[in-house]
Every structure is written in structure tokens, then in C-alpha cells.
Write an enzyme that holds these catalytic residues in place. Sequence first.
Site, PDB file in Angstrom:
ATOM      1  N   ASP A 190      -5.252  20.410 -40.110  1.00 12.61           N
ATOM      2  CA  ASP A 190      -5.338  21.833 -39.782  1.00 12.61           C
ATOM      3  C   ASP A 190      -4.626  22.698 -40.797  1.00 12.61           C
ATOM      4  OD1 ASP A 190      -3.001  22.972 -37.290  1.00 12.61           O
ATOM      5  OD2 ASP A 190      -2.741  21.415 -38.795  1.00 12.61           O
ATOM      6  N   ASP A 197      -9.888  26.389 -37.800  1.00 13.83           N
ATOM      7  CA  ASP A 197      -8.955  25.903 -38.811  1.00 13.83           C
ATOM      8  C   ASP A 197      -8.517  24.464 -38.620  1.00 13.83           C
ATOM      9  OD1 ASP A 197      -7.430  26.254 -36.580  1.00 13.83           O
ATOM     10  OD2 ASP A 197      -5.793  27.263 -37.585  1.00 13.83           O
ATOM     11  N   GLU A 198      -9.263  23.688 -37.852  1.00 14.32           N
ATOM     12  CA  GLU A 198      -8.865  22.286 -37.692  1.00 14.32           C
ATOM     13  C   GLU A 198     -10.063  21.372 -37.463  1.00 14.32           C
ATOM     14  OE1 GLU A 198      -6.550  21.450 -34.122  1.00 14.32           O
ATOM     15  OE2 GLU A 198      -7.304  23.283 -33.237  1.00 14.32           O
TER      16      GLU A 198
END
Length: 392
Positions: A10, A104-105
Site C-alpha cells: 500500500d 492505494d492497496e
Amino acid sequence: MSVRIIFHIDINSFFASAHIAKDPSLKGEAVVVCHHVKGNVITSASYEARYHGIETAMILSEARKLYPAVKPVFVDFELYTELSEKFYDLISTYSTEIEQASVDEVYVDLTDKIKEYAQPLDLATEIQKRMLDELSLPVNIGIAPNKFLAKMASDMNKPLGITVLRKREVQSKLWPLPIEEMFGIGRKTVPRLHEIDVFTIGDLVKQPFEKVKAVLANRAQYFVDLANGIGSNDIDTNTTAKSIGQSQTFTKAIHEIEEVKSEILHDIETLSRRARQDFVKGKTIQFSIGFENKETSARSRTLDYYINDTKEIFERVMLLFGEFENQDYGGVTFISTTLTNLKDIREIEEQLDLFKADIQNDEALKLEDLEVLRRYPKMEMKLHAYKANVKD
DNA sequence: TCTGGGGTCCTAGGACCC
DNA sequence: TCTGGGGTCCTAGGACCC
């Protein structure tokens, strides 16, 4: 079943990092990403800003008091989407088994790829370096035999950390963590677990199962398994969203119905554009509304066909909105429209073709049925009933 | 104690079908 | 005609996550 190697990757303070990636002059600065509501709420802060005590949810003016040299930037969702896609593409060069957990991950199965590297950590180091060199984005990496442990591992060492969490390290590394840090346990459940003396992840295993079950019900065994390091490593590679929603919160309650309607329409225009961009249609429309007195309510309807155009969604939502007409909760402070039960447009068209074929078959069948009905009067009754229903 | 906006998943009751 | 079990879908609400 052999042991898998799952990475959870992440991006560190994603929104702030995204702006720094776009504008390198911000590098090393106390960047705060603001949302232009209620006096500039901070939604993300760079680690330099955090060093000065600045946190998300603060107001910009408060942050300025803590650190006058703070660098405010404003949210830019297009930028985040663009970088999120580049992040995904970069990881795709290592494996096709990628699950996008959020903007974001990702979780990625690197069991095969890692064999090409002399040391297991070399792969993680390479990914981290490429993310920095090619996208200017700092990432954390957690490495473990399943998704849960990988996720917990990547959180252990921020920013720019690489953490391996082996099954045999669960007792020493996972069990001491406070229960509120367990992925899936949130603010409503924490106090209830404290009541049965569960304060750490290890306590979940140490306390009698009956007590844990009284709090977590059907999910008790699932969480006890996670605490023991047993979890899924199934990677869901499906990247198409399951729902698309558009919502607004009003700082000043709206009292004019026409104004509420026009805000709803505005949301739906955006919503349907997004659906068309993603080549999806939805079968279920959900509408939620919040009032001045904090009451919120939701209504949804499922159709027997798929839609994504503004007019039709708006008409459907107006019917749902109408269900709140005679309620008096004061002004409206929140609206939300969501399209769910999504399907790819091409799949729908395929199905429509099949459906057409079905209709033809049905018609043929009915004609035959009519012959039967003439011979069996009792069944003719059913036919009348059927016709009556059709009229409705 | 908590910002706003984007999501996912689960549960429980009811309807309906087999 | 009645009963019951199993499965699926729909709806409303809630918890959680980033």
C-alpha cells in the site's frame, strides 16, 4: 496445499504522496490535502506534516497553528485515479494474481515470481524501488502466507517498510497487538470485546470461545482463525466495481424540495456518466437520505432489467424519494444514490439475445398449452387467472 | 471525538419456488 | 389440502475500511 506467498502493498499517505509525485517541489514539505468543506478539512497529510502533529480530520487553520510552513493542496480525484491505475499496472508486471483492495492497496500472489530471486526480500526491495523511481510513490510491503497476515504485516512498519510475517511468528508479532488494530474489528466492536477482557489479538484465542462467540456471533470462528494466522489467500482479480455511488453532505440543511431534487439530479448525472465510462449498467437503485435531526433512511428497488441512463435512474429515484414525502424530520443534510447489481454492458447484450430466443420458445410452448387446456377444463381456469394477472 | 465521499460485506426477515 | 425443508432473491440496516 503448498504455502503461498502473498504481498500486501500500500501507498504511504496516498493523497499527499500523489501531489508530491505530481509536483516534486513539494518533496520534503509538510503537505496537507484539503477538502473545501467546513473550513478546509485535511484528508491526508505527508509524514513531514505528521511529524509536526498534524493529523487527518484537522482544519487547515489548526494545522497552520501547529506548523505555519504547512503546504496545503486541494483534493484531485482524477490524479489519484490515474496514479492508482499506474500502480496497478506496475504490479501487473510481476503477477496476474492481483486483488485491488482499494485505490492505494493491492494483494498480490507472488509465490511463483519469488523463485526467480536469490533472496525473498530482493523482490520486495525491487518493487519498492521501482515505485519510487517510476511513479515517485512510497509504498509499504507486507509479506505473508495469507492476505490477512500480509495486511497486518504491511501496517507494522511505516513508511517505506518491508515486513515478513511467518505463521510461526504469529504469537510473538501478532498476538501482542491491541485488538483495535485487527483488520475487520472496528469502533463498535472494540468496546464489546473489552467487556469480555479481549484487549489484544492474542486474547481472542486465549479467552473461552463461548465468550468470544457471544460478541462476534457467526464471525467468531473466522476472527479466532485469523488470530491464529489462518486466513484466505484467494485473490479476487475482478477489478470491476460491484456498485457505483454518488453522495453529498450539506453543511446547511436544505428545506426546499425542488432544491433537493436538483441536487439529486446533479448526482445522478455524474453517476450515470461514470457507469457509462465503466461500461456497466445496474439492476438495483438505492437512495439514502439524511435529515437535520440525524435520522437517515434508505430505500432500494431492484428492476428486472439493467439501466445506466440519467433519465431512467432519476425517475426511479424520484419514486424512492417520494416515500419520504410525508415525513417531517426537518431539512435534508445528506443524499446518496447508488447503482448496484452491476453488469458489464456486453454481458447484458449477450443475455438479451438469449432472452429473445427464450421468448420465442415460450410462445411456441403456450400455443401447445392451449391445446391441452381445451381438453382439461380445470386448467382453463388457471388460464383465466393468468390473463387477469397479465392485465395488471 | 471525529471530515467527507467512495466502497464492501453481512444479517435478518419476508416472499417465492421447488 | 396441508406441512415442512431448502434455496434464492429482495429489502433495510449496520459495521467496517480507505
